[in-house]
Structure formats: C-alpha cells, structure tokens
Scaffold this motif. Structure first.
Motif, mmCIF file in Angstrom:
data_model
loop_
_atom_site.group_PDB
_atom_site.id
_atom_site.type_symbol
_atom_site.label_atom_id
_atom_site.label_comp_id
_atom_site.label_asym_id
_atom_site.label_seq_id
_atom_site.Cartn_x
_atom_site.Cartn_y
_atom_site.Cartn_z
ATOM 1 N N ALA A 104 10.743 7.058 102.248
ATOM 2 C CA ALA A 104 12.190 7.128 102.038
ATOM 3 C C ALA A 104 12.588 8.554 101.667
ATOM 4 O O ALA A 104 11.796 9.298 101.079
ATOM 5 N N PRO A 105 13.804 8.978 101.993
ATOM 6 C CA PRO A 105 14.263 10.310 101.591
ATOM 7 C C PRO A 105 14.214 10.441 100.068
ATOM 8 O O PRO A 105 14.640 9.534 99.344
ATOM 9 N N PRO A 106 13.713 11.555 99.560
ATOM 10 C CA PRO A 106 13.580 11.701 98.107
ATOM 11 C C PRO A 106 14.861 12.188 97.442
ATOM 12 O O PRO A 106 15.730 12.780 98.081
ATOM 13 N N ARG A 107 14.931 11.935 96.156
ATOM 14 C CA ARG A 107 15.999 12.464 95.315
ATOM 15 C C ARG A 107 15.448 13.653 94.529
ATOM 16 O O ARG A 107 14.306 13.634 94.081
ATOM 17 N N GLU A 108 16.283 14.688 94.375
ATOM 18 C CA GLU A 108 15.832 15.869 93.633
ATOM 19 C C GLU A 108 15.711 15.563 92.143
ATOM 20 O O GLU A 108 16.605 14.989 91.523
ATOM 21 N N LEU A 109 14.602 15.959 91.566
ATOM 22 C CA LEU A 109 14.374 15.802 90.132
ATOM 23 C C LEU A 109 15.319 16.694 89.337
ATOM 24 O O LEU A 109 15.546 17.852 89.703
ATOM 25 N N THR A 110 15.847 16.178 88.252
ATOM 26 C CA THR A 110 16.609 17.017 87.333
ATOM 27 C C THR A 110 15.637 17.800 86.457
ATOM 28 O O THR A 110 14.465 17.420 86.327
ATOM 29 N N PRO A 111 16.076 18.886 85.835
ATOM 30 C CA PRO A 111 15.178 19.611 84.915
ATOM 31 C C PRO A 111 14.601 18.723 83.819
ATOM 32 O O PRO A 111 13.416 18.850 83.475
ATOM 33 N N ALA A 112 15.403 17.823 83.279
ATOM 34 C CA ALA A 112 14.899 16.918 82.234
ATOM 35 C C ALA A 112 13.829 15.993 82.789
ATOM 36 O O ALA A 112 12.826 15.693 82.107
ATOM 37 N N ILE A 124 11.822 16.668 85.288
ATOM 38 C CA ILE A 124 10.622 17.476 85.500
ATOM 39 C C ILE A 124 9.806 17.555 84.215
ATOM 40 O O ILE A 124 8.579 17.388 84.219
ATOM 41 N N GLU A 125 10.477 17.786 83.114
ATOM 42 C CA GLU A 125 9.782 17.837 81.823
ATOM 43 C C GLU A 125 9.123 16.497 81.513
ATOM 44 O O GLU A 125 8.021 16.451 80.956
ATOM 45 N N GLU A 126 9.787 15.401 81.863
ATOM 46 C CA GLU A 126 9.208 14.084 81.616
ATOM 47 C C GLU A 126 7.952 13.869 82.445
ATOM 48 O O GLU A 126 6.948 13.327 81.968
ATOM 49 N N VAL A 127 7.981 14.283 83.715
ATOM 50 C CA VAL A 127 6.811 14.137 84.577
ATOM 51 C C VAL A 127 5.643 14.969 84.036
ATOM 52 O O VAL A 127 4.492 14.516 84.019
ATOM 53 N N PHE A 136 5.631 24.657 87.742
ATOM 54 C CA PHE A 136 5.359 23.244 87.476
ATOM 55 C C PHE A 136 3.874 23.021 87.247
ATOM 56 O O PHE A 136 3.471 22.382 86.259
ATOM 57 N N LEU A 137 3.032 23.517 88.132
ATOM 58 C CA LEU A 137 1.588 23.347 87.978
ATOM 59 C C LEU A 137 1.097 23.982 86.685
ATOM 60 O O LEU A 137 0.286 23.393 85.959
ATOM 61 N N ILE A 138 1.573 25.174 86.378
ATOM 62 C CA ILE A 138 1.133 25.857 85.162
ATOM 63 C C ILE A 138 1.535 25.070 83.920
ATOM 64 O O ILE A 138 0.745 24.909 82.977
ATOM 65 N N GLU A 139 2.759 24.546 83.908
ATOM 66 C CA GLU A 139 3.210 23.771 82.754
ATOM 67 C C GLU A 139 2.453 22.454 82.641
ATOM 68 O O GLU A 139 2.157 21.994 81.530
ATOM 69 N N VAL A 140 2.132 21.821 83.769
ATOM 70 C CA VAL A 140 1.304 20.617 83.730
ATOM 71 C C VAL A 140 -0.068 20.948 83.140
ATOM 72 O O VAL A 140 -0.570 20.233 82.261
#
Length: 227
Positions: free
Chosen positions: A137-145, A147-150, A204-208
């Motif tokens: 399915a077409p994806p929805r863009e993650l919000t900054p908040a 992203i932090e949750e993921v 993102f990878l670095i923060e993960v």
C-alpha cells in the motif's frame, strides 16, 4: 587441515571485546515461522535446534520486528514487550547450546510491508514502492515525533532480546526496509532534519544505533546490515 580451514576455526575478537568462537556465521534470513500472535514458537525453535550444532560460531536470527502494526512478512517474530520473554530465553539457549554466539536481527519494514499485513504503512516520505504489482500500500510520511518513537522501539526490542540471553543484535539497514529507506535519496525526499543531505538521511540509522547501544550496554554486540 589446510591453512584456510585452520583460520576459519580460530576465535575472532570484535571491537567491543566479545569473542566469536570461530569465523563462520549463519547469516540472517526471514524464517516466517512465528506463531499467529508473532511470538517465537515450536517451529522456529526446531529450525534453530537443527542449525545450532552445525559449527557456525555466530548465528543471526531473521527479522524480529519492533512494531506489530508493521509486519514485513507473514510469520515475523515481533518483540515490543516482555510477553514472549520465556520463548526468547529458550530460543537463545537453543542457539547457544553448542557454543555459538546468538544475535537477533532487529527490523522495521517501513513501506515494504504487504498490504494484507500492514494496510497503512509508514515511511520517511510518501513515496510508493514501484514495480510491486500492488502488493504494498502507498505509505504515509512519518512525523518527526513518530520517527523518535520508532527509534525508541528499536532500543526497546533490543533490550528485551539481550535480557533474554541474546549476545547482541543486528540492525537491518538493507534490502529496502525502513533504515534503508531513510538512507536512500529515492525513498527519503524529506527536507527537514531527517533528509535532504547524506548526513541528514543517515541520521535515523545513527540515532537508532545510539539508542540501542544505550539500552543494551557496552558489552553486547551491535552490528548493522547494509547493502
């Protein structure tokens, strides 16, 4: 015995001081053998019982997903909390029974999740996956908040795994999954702090990695799988 065989049997010390018993590793692949509730059950344990005694010094599991709302393949194991702790303990013990080191591969599929499993996928940007014949399915863009949750979910999942007895984790940053999507200028078309330049795309990878390291401590292994 040839020199190459002798070398393969020698221990290998990782940068964090952990020692693999030899130079052979079973790479990760998605087993799709979890129970219906995405906990590791008899089938996946039976498979690893067969693999554990085959001489590999490092055994890496397939996808362990960080969010049961985001499933990459049918039968993925999901670890969000301690509900499967006893199963994880047994899984790790089976892998390590003959001396192997056990790592769990930690992953989030992002947009690369079949619509039958994840009808509303998320991604760095709302860019559909081309050439999939409607499978995703077409994806929805993650919000900054979000992203932090993921990012926090990667750390939570990794923490549960090492507390259950795994010696480390492998962050899946390849094969088109979420980390790979953030790294790609084709999938990540953001212009905020999480995209727009190579430095921001790899944030993102670095923060993960930072969050996972803080959760599992300095003595457990952390690896990244990259194409």
């Amino acid at each position: 015995m040839t020199p190459t065989a002798t070398t393969l049997q020698q221990p290998f010390t990782l940068p964090n001081g952990a020692v693999l018993p030899n130079r052979l590793a079973k790479a990760a692949l998605s087993e799709s053998l979890a129970r219906r509730d995405h906990t590791p059950g008899t089938r996946i344990k039976t498979l690893y019982r067969r693999w554990s005694g085959n001489g590999a010094g490092l055994v890496i599991t397939g996808n362990v997903m960080v969010d049961r709302r985001a499933i990459g393949e049918p039968g993925n194991v999901v670890v969000e909390d301690d509900r499967s702790h006893d199963d994880l303990v047994e899984w790790a013990q089976i892998i390590k029974a003959d001396g192997a080191t056990a790592w769990a591969q930690v992953n989030h599929p992002g947009r690369q999740a079949p619509r039958t499993l994840t009808p509303e996928p998320v991604a760095p940007s709302a860019v559909p996956l081309d050439g999939s014949a409607g499978m995703f399915a077409p994806p929805r863009e993650l919000t900054p908040a979000e992203i932090e949750e993921v990012i926090a979910r990667y750390a939570t999942t990794s923490g549960h795994l090492v507390r259950a007895g795994f010696d480390g984790v492998q962050l899946h940053g390849a094969h088109g999954y979420l980390v790979s999507q953030f790294l790609s200028p084709l999938a990540n078309q953001r212009t905020d702090a999480w995209g727009g330049t190579p430095e921001k795309r790899r944030r993102f990878l670095i923060e993960v990695a930072r969050a996972v390291r803080a959760e599992i401590g300095p003595d457990k292994a952390m690896a990244v799988k990259l194409n």
